[in-house]
Design an enzyme around this catalytic site. Structure first.
Site, PDB file in Angstrom:
ATOM      1  N   GLY A 119    -103.770 -16.566 -23.022  1.00 45.75           N
ATOM      2  CA  GLY A 119    -104.148 -16.787 -21.785  1.00 45.75           C
ATOM      3  C   GLY A 119    -103.707 -17.877 -21.204  1.00 45.75           C
ATOM      4  O   GLY A 119    -104.414 -18.956 -21.215  1.00 45.75           O
ATOM      5  N   GLY A 125     -96.909 -15.042 -23.343  1.00 46.77           N
ATOM      6  CA  GLY A 125     -96.261 -14.201 -22.763  1.00 46.77           C
ATOM      7  C   GLY A 125     -94.922 -14.577 -21.766  1.00 46.77           C
ATOM      8  O   GLY A 125     -93.808 -14.703 -22.410  1.00 46.77           O
ATOM      9  N   ARG A 126     -95.196 -15.249 -20.766  1.00 48.52           N
ATOM     10  CA  ARG A 126     -94.007 -15.751 -20.046  1.00 48.52           C
ATOM     11  C   ARG A 126     -93.220 -16.575 -20.596  1.00 48.52           C
ATOM     12  O   ARG A 126     -92.197 -16.231 -20.404  1.00 48.52           O
ATOM     13  CB  ARG A 126     -94.895 -16.270 -18.765  1.00 48.52           C
ATOM     14  CG  ARG A 126     -95.420 -15.362 -17.792  1.00 48.52           C
ATOM     15  CD  ARG A 126     -96.201 -15.831 -16.583  1.00 48.52           C
ATOM     16  NE  ARG A 126     -96.729 -14.801 -15.721  1.00 48.52           N
ATOM     17  CZ  ARG A 126     -97.299 -15.286 -14.731  1.00 48.52           C
ATOM     18  NH1 ARG A 126     -97.597 -16.456 -14.307  1.00 48.52           N
ATOM     19  NH2 ARG A 126     -97.617 -14.366 -13.748  1.00 48.52           N
ATOM     20  N   TYR A 159    -108.129  -0.527 -16.897  1.00 50.05           N
ATOM     21  CA  TYR A 159    -107.385   0.583 -17.341  1.00 50.05           C
ATOM     22  C   TYR A 159    -108.285   1.623 -17.611  1.00 50.05           C
ATOM     23  O   TYR A 159    -109.485   1.299 -17.577  1.00 50.05           O
ATOM     24  CB  TYR A 159    -105.939   0.276 -17.932  1.00 50.05           C
ATOM     25  CG  TYR A 159    -105.166  -0.482 -16.843  1.00 50.05           C
ATOM     26  CD1 TYR A 159    -104.404  -0.009 -16.240  1.00 50.05           C
ATOM     27  CD2 TYR A 159    -105.009  -1.857 -17.521  1.00 50.05           C
ATOM     28  CE1 TYR A 159    -103.773  -0.947 -15.231  1.00 50.05           C
ATOM     29  CE2 TYR A 159    -103.778  -2.591 -17.029  1.00 50.05           C
ATOM     30  CZ  TYR A 159    -103.344  -2.166 -15.501  1.00 50.05           C
ATOM     31  OH  TYR A 159    -102.472  -3.258 -15.146  1.00 50.05           O
ATOM     32  N   THR A 214     -95.470  -5.842 -19.365  1.00 54.93           N
ATOM     33  CA  THR A 214     -94.749  -4.626 -18.655  1.00 54.93           C
ATOM     34  C   THR A 214     -93.681  -4.992 -18.233  1.00 54.93           C
ATOM     35  O   THR A 214     -93.311  -6.010 -17.524  1.00 54.93           O
ATOM     36  CB  THR A 214     -95.508  -4.070 -17.466  1.00 54.93           C
ATOM     37  OG1 THR A 214     -96.900  -3.634 -17.953  1.00 54.93           O
ATOM     38  CG2 THR A 214     -94.726  -2.914 -16.797  1.00 54.93           C
ATOM     39  N   GLN A 239     -98.232  -0.907 -28.143  1.00 51.51           N
ATOM     40  CA  GLN A 239     -99.357  -1.020 -27.331  1.00 51.51           C
ATOM     41  C   GLN A 239     -99.576   0.280 -26.469  1.00 51.51           C
ATOM     42  O   GLN A 239     -98.632   0.666 -25.910  1.00 51.51           O
ATOM     43  CB  GLN A 239     -99.456  -2.149 -26.254  1.00 51.51           C
ATOM     44  CG  GLN A 239    -100.974  -2.291 -25.927  1.00 51.51           C
ATOM     45  CD  GLN A 239    -100.773  -2.953 -24.638  1.00 51.51           C
ATOM     46  OE1 GLN A 239    -100.368  -2.691 -23.448  1.00 51.51           O
ATOM     47  NE2 GLN A 239    -101.725  -4.215 -24.546  1.00 51.51           N
ATOM     48  N   ARG A 269    -107.281  -4.454 -27.673  1.00 45.70           N
ATOM     49  CA  ARG A 269    -107.351  -5.628 -26.474  1.00 45.70           C
ATOM     50  C   ARG A 269    -108.464  -5.286 -25.625  1.00 45.70           C
ATOM     51  O   ARG A 269    -108.474  -4.028 -24.990  1.00 45.70           O
ATOM     52  CB  ARG A 269    -105.893  -5.356 -25.775  1.00 45.70           C
ATOM     53  CG  ARG A 269    -105.774  -6.672 -24.996  1.00 45.70           C
ATOM     54  CD  ARG A 269    -104.430  -6.772 -24.306  1.00 45.70           C
ATOM     55  NE  ARG A 269    -103.978  -8.019 -24.283  1.00 45.70           N
ATOM     56  CZ  ARG A 269    -103.056  -8.638 -23.620  1.00 45.70           C
ATOM     57  NH1 ARG A 269    -102.583  -7.853 -22.369  1.00 45.70           N
ATOM     58  NH2 ARG A 269    -102.685  -9.753 -23.428  1.00 45.70           N
TER      59      ARG A 269
END
Length: 350
Positions: A296, A318-319, A181, A27, A103, A228
């Protein structure tokens, strides 16, 4: 120097991926908050990763409807202007030889009417989440229990968003069925207390997910649909499956029934054991022969070894990709990967 397994190309269906590195969905909240459209900054952001050689880009979560929105600045795929804006992104990625999937993300109960155009949150049951809405910093509201009419409408919203994704030039769709979610709210015994066909035992609770999958598959095809899923829930940090292996078997039964080929089991810690002797991804591999995207808090060494041993086929980061638009090049050159700094890397689009 020994070549890292991440750098090998791979063909999956009609996708020819330049590497086995996946850009994980993250996000970013850089879309126009009122229109849900993305701008030139997002085009440049994704173009850089494609140019670097990322095999598959999974976008940040995109709402299939305004009511699915859980924080400020989240993009959508339910208006023509949103489709037109995303088309500029997909064209840029394709110009650089990359692949990109959208997504689709509906937050369900994890929102507030100030974000959803005045509508209360939706959920399988009338159970309020604990905590505060992301960035709005107000308590979650009590959700409306979805009627069967509501369920059918939301499934059609997913179908429309998937159709719009193809119009916008995306190579496929990932359905966000994880992290507490909407879809995961149906999947979980904590948030789903229904007594109709969408509640009860695990396979009944997975029915909504199955119907969403079928609706999306009908628009984009089995080979271009990813799901996912997870044990972890963003709003219930201590949650655990009572019987992880049985849950995984039930999920995979559904995935096989609908015929998808790519799944994305999500966890915060790839190497953490879920049972006495197996990690989440190892348990999934025990029952799944198709493509697995691993994620992960991976580093390049762990990811390469997991690909080599066959636990996963692709590795999502990700990061590290927020901090390093040149992530692939740094692996090739043996350069250090710059560490992620939230104050910088979340605030700006590099």
């Amino acid at each position: 120097m020994k070549k890292n397994k991440l750098l090998n190309p791979i063909t999956i269906g009609n996708w020819h991926l330049k590497s086995k590195v996946v850009m994980a969905p993250m996000t970013r909240s850089f879309a126009d908050n009122n229109t849900g459209t993305v701008g030139k900054d997002i085009v440049t952001y994704y173009r850089k990763r494609a140019k670097d050689g990322i095999g598959l880009i999974i976008t940040e979560g995109i709402n299939p409807s305004l009511r699915g929105k859980g924080t400020f600045g989240v993009p959508g795929l339910y208006t023509n202007s949103q489709v037109d804006a995303w088309q500029k992104v997909t064209e840029a990625v394709h110009e650089e030889g990359g692949k990109i999937v959208a997504q689709l993300w509906h937050v369900g109960r994890l929102t507030h009417r100030e974000l959803t155009g005045g509508f209360p949150p939706q959920s399988p049951s009338i159970i309020k989440a604990d905590g505060l809405v992301h960035r709005l910093r107000k308590p979650y509201e009590t959700p409306e229990e979805m009627s069967k009419k509501d369920i059918k409408e939301v499934i059609q919203e997913y179908a429309l968003a998937a159709r719009n994704a193809i119009k916008a030039g995306f190579d496929g769709v990932e359905i966000h069925g994880a992290h507490g979610y909407l879809i995961d709210q149906f999947n979980s015994e904590v948030t789903n207390k229904r007594t109709d066909e969408y509640g009860g035992d695990i396979l009944n609770r997975l029915l909504f997910m199955k119907e969403v999958l079928n609706a999306v598959i009908n628009e984009v095809g089995k080979e271009r649909t990813i799901i996912r899923f997870s044990e972890i829930k963003d709003d219930i940090p201590d949650y655990k499956w009572a019987n992880p292996e049985e849950n995984i078997k039930a999920y995979i039964q559904v995935f096989k029934e609908v015929g998808i080929q790519i799944i994305h089991p999500s966890t915060n810690n790839f190497t953490k054991k879920m049972t006495d002797d197996m990690t989440f991804h190892q348990l999934v591999r025990k029952y799944w022969e198709g493509i697995i995207i691993g994620v992960g808090n991976l580093n390049t060494k762990i990811a390469s070894e997991a690909i080599k041993e066959g636990t996963i086929d692709l590795a999502a980061f990700g990061r590290p990709l927020l901090a390093n638009p040149d992530f692939i090049n740094k692996i090739k050159e043996g350069q250090p990967i710059k560490s992620y700094q939230a104050a910088i890397d979340l605030k700006y689009l590099h």
